[in-house]
Design an enzyme around this catalytic site. Structure first.
Site, PDB file in Angstrom:
ATOM      1  N   CYS A  78       0.859  -1.184   0.000  1.00  0.00           N
ATOM      2  CA  CYS A  78       0.000   0.000   0.000  1.00  0.00           C
ATOM      3  C   CYS A  78       0.893   1.231   0.000  1.00  0.00           C
ATOM      4  O   CYS A  78       1.573   1.509   0.996  1.00  0.00           O
ATOM      5  CB  CYS A  78      -0.936   0.011   1.204  1.00  0.00           C
ATOM      6  N   HIS A 155      -2.814  -5.176 -10.044  1.00  0.00           N
ATOM      7  CA  HIS A 155      -3.683  -4.125 -10.586  1.00  0.00           C
ATOM      8  C   HIS A 155      -4.045  -4.445 -12.033  1.00  0.00           C
ATOM      9  O   HIS A 155      -3.212  -4.960 -12.791  1.00  0.00           O
ATOM     10  CB  HIS A 155      -2.987  -2.768 -10.551  1.00  0.00           C
ATOM     11  N   GLU A 204     -10.610  -0.511  -4.899  1.00  0.00           N
ATOM     12  CA  GLU A 204      -9.536  -1.211  -4.202  1.00  0.00           C
ATOM     13  C   GLU A 204     -10.019  -2.547  -3.665  1.00  0.00           C
ATOM     14  O   GLU A 204     -11.059  -2.626  -3.002  1.00  0.00           O
ATOM     15  CB  GLU A 204      -9.002  -0.332  -3.064  1.00  0.00           C
ATOM     16  N   CYS A 213      -5.187   5.805  -4.189  1.00  0.00           N
ATOM     17  CA  CYS A 213      -4.495   4.517  -4.122  1.00  0.00           C
ATOM     18  C   CYS A 213      -3.092   4.724  -4.688  1.00  0.00           C
ATOM     19  O   CYS A 213      -2.938   4.949  -5.896  1.00  0.00           O
ATOM     20  CB  CYS A 213      -5.246   3.441  -4.907  1.00  0.00           C
ATOM     21  N   GLY A 216      -2.026   2.033  -7.054  1.00  0.00           N
ATOM     22  CA  GLY A 216      -2.813   2.190  -8.278  1.00  0.00           C
ATOM     23  C   GLY A 216      -2.254   3.280  -9.166  1.00  0.00           C
ATOM     24  O   GLY A 216      -2.183   3.138 -10.392  1.00  0.00           O
TER      25      GLY A 216
END
Length: 274
Positions: A78, A155, A204, A213, A216
């Site tokens: 993260c 992703h 998410e 994100c 992301g």
């Protein structure tokens, strides 16, 4: 094991509105079950957060960071949380995650992270079967021909004309839970603007629609470079919560710079949540 006292100190932080409860368990171990995570993350009856972050000792890095989604599931990486943790400890640090080691350097308003090199092979995303991850021959209604990138976590990125026109609240969970993605997946819809910046919205995995994100933004910039939509030297990514600066060139690590904010420090009685 739990600390001898049932009191648990935590920090509430956020990166562009992606918010976290951070527990420092480097000195006193805390057993973080999925039930406890869900209770703490609950915005009505708990503290409330998108993810719960637990810091632990590490032999390979300065410390380890475990990441739990609001639904109790544990994930690999993260970026927004890593910026918050770097800001919290207040010094340059190597942070071990199950998705790889991240290097963080704090500044006055946030942090810069080296996120490691992205992965593209179908079995490292992972996908259920082999295919070209740069132009995947799949679609979900108007979402078609995505690109897949693993930036410590998986992703899938769809480039669209207008991110706001996509019903991501409905399509996000459909894509996330498709059997093509055995570990589920984070779903990104992105538009490359005329100035070379990227507008991005993210569903998410395990959390839902989020204001920001970090991984992301990294994965989407990498995808845009691979599709030759941006140069990648430094790309501004616009998220609902604000902007991140991402840079990447093939063969290099992904670099992210953005804000992190400490909201408050609190203390709870663990027994109230068990």
């Amino acid at each position: 094991m739990r600390p001898s006292s049932s009191k648990l100190t935590f920090h509430k932080m956020h990166g562009l509105g992606n918010d976290f409860v951070i527990v420092d368990a480097r000195q006193h171990a805390v057993t973080m079950t999925d039930e406890l995570v869900r209770a703490l993350a609950n915005r009505r009856t708990g503290i409330g957060c998108d993810q719960l972050i637990q810091l632990e000792p590490s032999q390979e890095a300065d410390f380890a960071m475990r990441i739990f989604n609001a639904d109790g599931s544990e994930v690999e990486a993260c970026g927004n949380a890593a910026r918050c943790v770097t800001q919290l400890v207040g010094h340059e640090a190597q942070i071990a995650t199950t998705g790889g080691t991240i290097s963080g350097t704090p500044d006055d308003t946030g942090a810069t992270l080296d996120m490691g090199e992205p992965r593209f092979d179908w079995d490292t995303i992972p996908l259920a079967y082999a295919m070209d991850t740069t132009n995947m021959p799949v679609r979900w209604e108007e979402l078609t021909n995505p690109i897949a990138v693993n930036i410590g976590n998986p992703h899938v990125i769809f480039f669209v004309e207008d991110t706001a026109s996509v019903d991501l609240a409905r399509l996000g969970p459909i894509v996330e839970n498709d059997p093509l993605f055995p570990e589920r997946i984070n779903v990104n819809v992105a538009t490359v603007e005329s100035d070379g910046s990227i507008t991005l919205r993210v569903w998410e995995r395990g959390t839902g629609l989020t204001r920001a994100c970090g991984t992301g933004a990294c994965a989407t910039t990498v995808a845009a470079v691979r599709r030759k939509l941006v140069s990648g030297r430094e790309t501004t990514v616009h998220l609902p919560g604000g902007d991140l600066a991402i840079s990447w060139e093939p063969g290099q690590e992904v670099r992210m710079t953005g804000p992190a904010a400490h909201v408050f420090t609190g203390e709870i009685e663990l027994d109230d949540f068990l």
